[in-house]
Write a protein that holds these residues in place. Structure first.
Motif, PDB file in Angstrom:
ATOM      1  N   VAL A 243      -8.966   0.616   8.599  1.00 25.53           N
ATOM      2  CA  VAL A 243     -10.103  -0.274   8.332  1.00 25.53           C
ATOM      3  C   VAL A 243     -10.856   0.191   7.094  1.00 25.53           C
ATOM      4  N   LEU A 244     -11.129   1.484   6.997  1.00 20.33           N
ATOM      5  CA  LEU A 244     -11.862   2.004   5.837  1.00 20.33           C
ATOM      6  C   LEU A 244     -11.076   1.810   4.544  1.00 20.33           C
ATOM      7  N   ARG A 245      -9.815   2.164   4.549  1.00 17.98           N
ATOM      8  CA  ARG A 245      -9.008   2.042   3.330  1.00 17.98           C
ATOM      9  C   ARG A 245      -8.771   0.588   2.959  1.00 17.98           C
TER      10      ARG A 245
ATOM     11  N   ALA B  93     -10.825  -1.882   3.648  1.00 15.72           N
ATOM     12  CA  ALA B  93     -12.103  -2.370   3.113  1.00 15.72           C
ATOM     13  C   ALA B  93     -12.308  -1.885   1.682  1.00 15.72           C
ATOM     14  N   LEU B  94     -12.036  -0.609   1.434  1.00 19.40           N
ATOM     15  CA  LEU B  94     -12.152  -0.080   0.075  1.00 19.40           C
ATOM     16  C   LEU B  94     -11.236  -0.831  -0.874  1.00 19.40           C
TER      17      LEU B  94
ATOM     18  N   ALA C 129      -9.177   3.507  12.426  1.00 23.77           N
ATOM     19  CA  ALA C 129     -10.392   3.748  11.636  1.00 23.77           C
ATOM     20  C   ALA C 129     -10.057   3.952  10.162  1.00 23.77           C
ATOM     21  N   ILE C 130      -9.031   4.743   9.894  1.00 23.16           N
ATOM     22  CA  ILE C 130      -8.613   4.986   8.511  1.00 23.16           C
ATOM     23  C   ILE C 130      -8.128   3.696   7.868  1.00 23.16           C
TER      24      ILE C 130
END
Length: 131
Positions: A92-94, A96-97, A89-90
């Motif tokens: 994917v978020l990082r 994407a950012l 999850a981390i």
């Protein structure tokens, strides 16, 4: 031996996280300094926001990469399914950012490159001055 490797890896992860925090702190302070210096010294109140944003954005992209590396180090030591899910999850978020930040930086640099006025070479400028 396994405990030594685990301890070293977790210590390394903490150092990488500290490095990311230092990058964020220094780049944020530098962006604020550049902004304040431009406001104080330029009486026309034209602040080079794009350059400040690009510089800060590049530094934040680096910090995101460092943070992701630290998360991978922490998870690589003794992964549980919960740790792996959290890392996914981390990541994917990082990612994407970082993707959108890099895309914005590239678009801004391309826009600035295509709209910047051409600067005459020094030899042609010297000829114009001499004439």
């Amino acid at each position: 031996m396994e405990e030594i490797i685990k301890t070293l890896t977790l210590t390394l992860a903490r150092w990488v996280e500290a490095g990311a925090a230092i990058v964020i702190a220094i780049s944020s302070a530098r962006a604020l300094w550049n902004y304040l210096r431009a406001v104080i010294t330029d009486y026309s109140l034209v602040v080079p926001k794009e350059e400040i944003r690009l510089s800060l954005g590049r530094s934040l992209a680096l910090a995101l990469e460092l943070e992701l590396g630290a998360d991978i180090l922490k998870t690589a030591v003794a992964p549980t399914w919960n740790d792996i899910g959290l890392l996914a999850a981390i990541a994917v978020l990082r990612t994407a950012l970082n993707y959108f930040l890099e895309r914005e930086l590239r678009n801004e640099e391309n826009r600035r490159g295509s709209t910047s006025p051409s600067v005459p070479s020094t030899t042609s400028a010297a000829r114009d001055d001499a004439a």
